[in-house]
Design a protein around this motif. Structure first.
Motif, PDB file in Angstrom:
ATOM      1  N   ARG A  32       0.857  -1.068  -0.093  1.00 55.29           N
ATOM      2  CA  ARG A  32       0.119  -0.089   0.031  1.00 55.29           C
ATOM      3  C   ARG A  32       0.787   1.307   0.015  1.00 55.29           C
ATOM      4  N   THR A  33       2.175   1.268   0.697  1.00 55.72           N
ATOM      5  CA  THR A  33       2.919   2.345   0.532  1.00 55.72           C
ATOM      6  C   THR A  33       3.482   2.734  -0.717  1.00 55.72           C
ATOM      7  N   GLY A  34       3.770   1.738  -1.564  1.00 58.81           N
ATOM      8  CA  GLY A  34       3.780   1.658  -2.842  1.00 58.81           C
ATOM      9  C   GLY A  34       2.970   2.459  -3.729  1.00 58.81           C
ATOM     10  N   GLN A  35       1.909   1.557  -3.616  1.00 55.08           N
ATOM     11  CA  GLN A  35       0.555   1.999  -4.386  1.00 55.08           C
ATOM     12  C   GLN A  35       0.316   3.477  -4.237  1.00 55.08           C
ATOM     13  N   ILE A  36       0.308   4.173  -3.146  1.00 60.14           N
ATOM     14  CA  ILE A  36      -0.039   5.590  -3.036  1.00 60.14           C
ATOM     15  C   ILE A  36       0.839   6.650  -3.442  1.00 60.14           C
ATOM     16  N   CYS A  37       2.047   6.043  -3.787  1.00 62.54           N
ATOM     17  CA  CYS A  37       3.274   6.919  -4.532  1.00 62.54           C
ATOM     18  C   CYS A  37       2.798   7.317  -5.683  1.00 62.54           C
ATOM     19  N   THR A  38       3.041   8.799  -5.952  1.00 60.47           N
ATOM     20  CA  THR A  38       2.812   9.411  -7.186  1.00 60.47           C
ATOM     21  C   THR A  38       3.804  10.650  -7.403  1.00 60.47           C
ATOM     22  N   GLY A  39       3.633  11.053  -8.597  1.00 59.86           N
ATOM     23  CA  GLY A  39       4.857  12.058  -8.996  1.00 59.86           C
ATOM     24  C   GLY A  39       5.048  13.283  -7.825  1.00 59.86           C
ATOM     25  N   GLU A  40       3.891  13.544  -7.232  1.00 59.66           N
ATOM     26  CA  GLU A  40       3.696  14.529  -6.010  1.00 59.66           C
ATOM     27  C   GLU A  40       3.833  13.862  -4.758  1.00 59.66           C
ATOM     28  N   ARG A  41       3.865  12.653  -4.629  1.00 59.55           N
ATOM     29  CA  ARG A  41       3.753  12.281  -3.263  1.00 59.55           C
ATOM     30  C   ARG A  41       4.738  11.122  -3.040  1.00 59.55           C
ATOM     31  N   GLN A  42       5.696  11.103  -2.202  1.00 61.21           N
ATOM     32  CA  GLN A  42       6.540   9.640  -2.060  1.00 61.21           C
ATOM     33  C   GLN A  42       6.361   9.184  -0.549  1.00 61.21           C
ATOM     34  N   GLU A  43       5.466   8.281  -0.584  1.00 61.73           N
ATOM     35  CA  GLU A  43       5.221   7.790   0.831  1.00 61.73           C
ATOM     36  C   GLU A  43       6.575   6.816   1.420  1.00 61.73           C
ATOM     37  N   PHE A  44       7.226   6.463   0.481  1.00 61.23           N
ATOM     38  CA  PHE A  44       8.543   5.583   1.112  1.00 61.23           C
ATOM     39  C   PHE A  44       9.487   6.633   1.640  1.00 61.23           C
TER      40      PHE A  44
ATOM     41  N   GLN B 256       0.669  22.340  -2.698  1.00 61.64           N
ATOM     42  CA  GLN B 256      -0.366  21.618  -2.160  1.00 61.64           C
ATOM     43  C   GLN B 256      -1.717  22.268  -2.595  1.00 61.64           C
ATOM     44  N   GLN B 257      -1.359  23.400  -2.919  1.00 62.16           N
ATOM     45  CA  GLN B 257      -2.706  23.908  -3.346  1.00 62.16           C
ATOM     46  C   GLN B 257      -2.677  25.022  -4.459  1.00 62.16           C
ATOM     47  N   PRO B 258      -2.291  24.205  -5.832  1.00 63.44           N
ATOM     48  CA  PRO B 258      -1.977  24.894  -6.968  1.00 63.44           C
ATOM     49  C   PRO B 258      -3.114  25.955  -7.358  1.00 63.44           C
ATOM     50  N   ASP B 259      -4.327  25.531  -7.004  1.00 65.90           N
ATOM     51  CA  ASP B 259      -5.449  26.326  -7.525  1.00 65.90           C
ATOM     52  C   ASP B 259      -5.925  27.311  -6.625  1.00 65.90           C
ATOM     53  N   ILE B 260      -5.212  27.462  -5.273  1.00 66.18           N
ATOM     54  CA  ILE B 260      -5.582  28.436  -4.231  1.00 66.18           C
ATOM     55  C   ILE B 260      -4.640  29.303  -4.111  1.00 66.18           C
TER      56      ILE B 260
ATOM     57  N   SER C 117      18.186  39.631   3.836  1.00 63.50           N
ATOM     58  CA  SER C 117      17.164  40.140   4.459  1.00 63.50           C
ATOM     59  C   SER C 117      15.914  39.551   3.451  1.00 63.50           C
ATOM     60  N   PHE C 118      14.813  39.234   3.839  1.00 68.16           N
ATOM     61  CA  PHE C 118      13.663  39.082   3.151  1.00 68.16           C
ATOM     62  C   PHE C 118      12.253  39.198   3.964  1.00 68.16           C
ATOM     63  N   VAL C 119      11.028  39.330   3.557  1.00 66.28           N
ATOM     64  CA  VAL C 119      10.127  39.403   4.354  1.00 66.28           C
ATOM     65  C   VAL C 119       9.001  38.203   3.856  1.00 66.28           C
ATOM     66  N   GLY C 120       8.955  37.352   4.760  1.00 69.27           N
ATOM     67  CA  GLY C 120       7.983  36.486   4.789  1.00 69.27           C
ATOM     68  C   GLY C 120       6.816  36.608   5.849  1.00 69.27           C
ATOM     69  N   ILE C 121       6.370  35.359   6.261  1.00 66.62           N
ATOM     70  CA  ILE C 121       5.429  35.197   7.212  1.00 66.62           C
ATOM     71  C   ILE C 121       5.964  34.360   8.370  1.00 66.62           C
ATOM     72  N   LYS C 122       5.564  34.658   9.487  1.00 68.02           N
ATOM     73  CA  LYS C 122       5.851  33.774  10.525  1.00 68.02           C
ATOM     74  C   LYS C 122       5.119  32.267  10.165  1.00 68.02           C
ATOM     75  N   PRO C 123       6.092  31.273  10.067  1.00 67.23           N
ATOM     76  CA  PRO C 123       5.570  30.021   9.643  1.00 67.23           C
ATOM     77  C   PRO C 123       4.685  29.385  10.932  1.00 67.23           C
ATOM     78  N   VAL C 124       3.847  28.403  10.462  1.00 67.62           N
ATOM     79  CA  VAL C 124       3.158  27.688  11.375  1.00 67.62           C
ATOM     80  C   VAL C 124       3.277  26.145  11.291  1.00 67.62           C
ATOM     81  N   SER C 125       2.904  25.496  12.316  1.00 68.61           N
ATOM     82  CA  SER C 125       3.019  24.153  12.358  1.00 68.61           C
ATOM     83  C   SER C 125       2.120  23.534  11.726  1.00 68.61           C
ATOM     84  N   TYR C 126       2.304  22.306  11.059  1.00 72.18           N
ATOM     85  CA  TYR C 126       1.143  21.775   9.899  1.00 72.18           C
ATOM     86  C   TYR C 126       1.745  20.009  10.162  1.00 72.18           C
ATOM     87  N   PRO C 127       0.613  19.369   9.650  1.00 74.14           N
ATOM     88  CA  PRO C 127       0.693  17.852   9.662  1.00 74.14           C
ATOM     89  C   PRO C 127       1.185  17.236   8.377  1.00 74.14           C
ATOM     90  N   ILE C 128       2.270  16.471   8.396  1.00 72.90           N
ATOM     91  CA  ILE C 128       2.833  15.766   7.400  1.00 72.90           C
ATOM     92  C   ILE C 128       1.307  14.920   6.903  1.00 72.90           C
TER      93      ILE C 128
END
Length: 287
Positions: A60-72, A161-165, A184-195
């Motif tokens: 199942r780990t192999g089956q879920i892999c795509t060009g955008e997602r590498q589960e291994f 992850q959100q190419p249409d947004i 120096s550059f301006v970004g945002i204070k990053p936030v935690s997120y789930p893998i």
């Protein structure tokens, strides 16, 4: 040793089947893999049903892999293997900036930006000024250092992850230092997120009583001629997941200050200096 497979001689029997003119490194790797794998099976007395569960998990780990997602790679990350490989291959002197995992969301070809400009274009999040120096171990500025930077947005998603947004190249950019080594550059204070945890790896984490979250961080790849490439993050030190990163990427030296400011330009300021080491002769430096 019996010429036939037995429990007692399993390792010797399997490894004896290798040819005599194979790649020496391949021979060493596979012989060690067989030794450790067979020792694991014997140590826990792996049952037939557990073996079937393991085969199904890997399938199942192999089956879920795509060009955008590498589960291994995700599996390697969550078992600490990715960080261990990185640590073994990037021993650096005390004081040099440490490596950590690259992560799955780096995109080559991010736009070159003028120093001090913003990388955030979706209008979300609390603005943050990231600044500091790129220096060598003696404190000398490194001119011509390229900083490839990227982060999630305020909702915890990367632009890919959100190419249409999200706008393309949101929270990404490349900056090049001048003679003073400053950036120096301006970004945002990053936030935690789930893998990603909707696949086999997420099921494994749940069964182990582990959460899928990464503490908030900004990604950096820092390269310069004649210096070793640094692939790293800077972390928000007071993040609630700082000591339980799902992929074990946090190192104490990578905790960066995030200071509230009242200059009317940004809400936060995060100063951090990158300390590079000279590349050894014959070793690849900047790419």
């Amino acid at each position: 040793m019996s010429q036939f497979f037995t429990e007692e001689d399993s390792v010797e029997t399997v490894n004896a089947r290798m040819g005599v003119e194979i790649n020496p490194r391949l021979e060493k790797v596979m012989a060690s893999l067989v030794r450790h794998l067979h020792a694991f099976v014997k140590d826990i007395h792996l049952t037939q049903s557990e073996w079937e569960i393991m085969i199904d998990f890997l399938t199942r780990t192999g089956q879920i892999c795509t060009g955008e997602r590498q589960e291994f790679i995700l599996l390697s990350d969550t078992l600490g293997v990715s960080m261990l490989v990185d640590a073994i291959n990037h021993h650096r002197p005390v004081g040099a900036t440490e490596n950590t995992v690259l992560g799955p969301f780096h995109v080559a070809g991010a736009p070159e930006r003028e120093m001090g400009t913003t990388i955030s274009s979706d209008g979300k999040g609390e603005s943050c000024l990231f600044e500091g120096r790129v220096i060598d171990l003696h404190g000398n500025p490194v001119a011509g250092a390229r900083l490839d930077v990227w982060s999630d947005n305020a909702d915890g998603f990367y632009d890919v992850q959100q190419p249409d947004i999200q706008p393309k190249w949101n929270n990404r950019g490349v900056f090049t230092t001048g003679a003073d080594g400053r950036y120096s550059f301006v970004g945002i204070k990053p936030v935690s997120y789930p893998i990603p945890h909707d696949g086999p790896v997420g099921t494994m984490l749940g069964a182990l009583g582990r959460h899928p979250y990464r503490p908030a961080h900004m990604h950096f790849i820092v390269t310069a001629p004649e210096f070793e490439k640094v692939v790293t993050h800077t972390f928000v030190g007071d993040d609630s997941y700082i000591t339980s990163d799902a992929v074990f990427g946090v190192k104490g030296t990578l905790l960066a200050p995030f200071e509230r400011v009242n200059d009317g330009r940004t809400v936060w300021r995060s100063p951090f200096d990158f300390v590079l080491t000279r590349a050894i002769a014959g070793q690849h430096s900047a790419e």
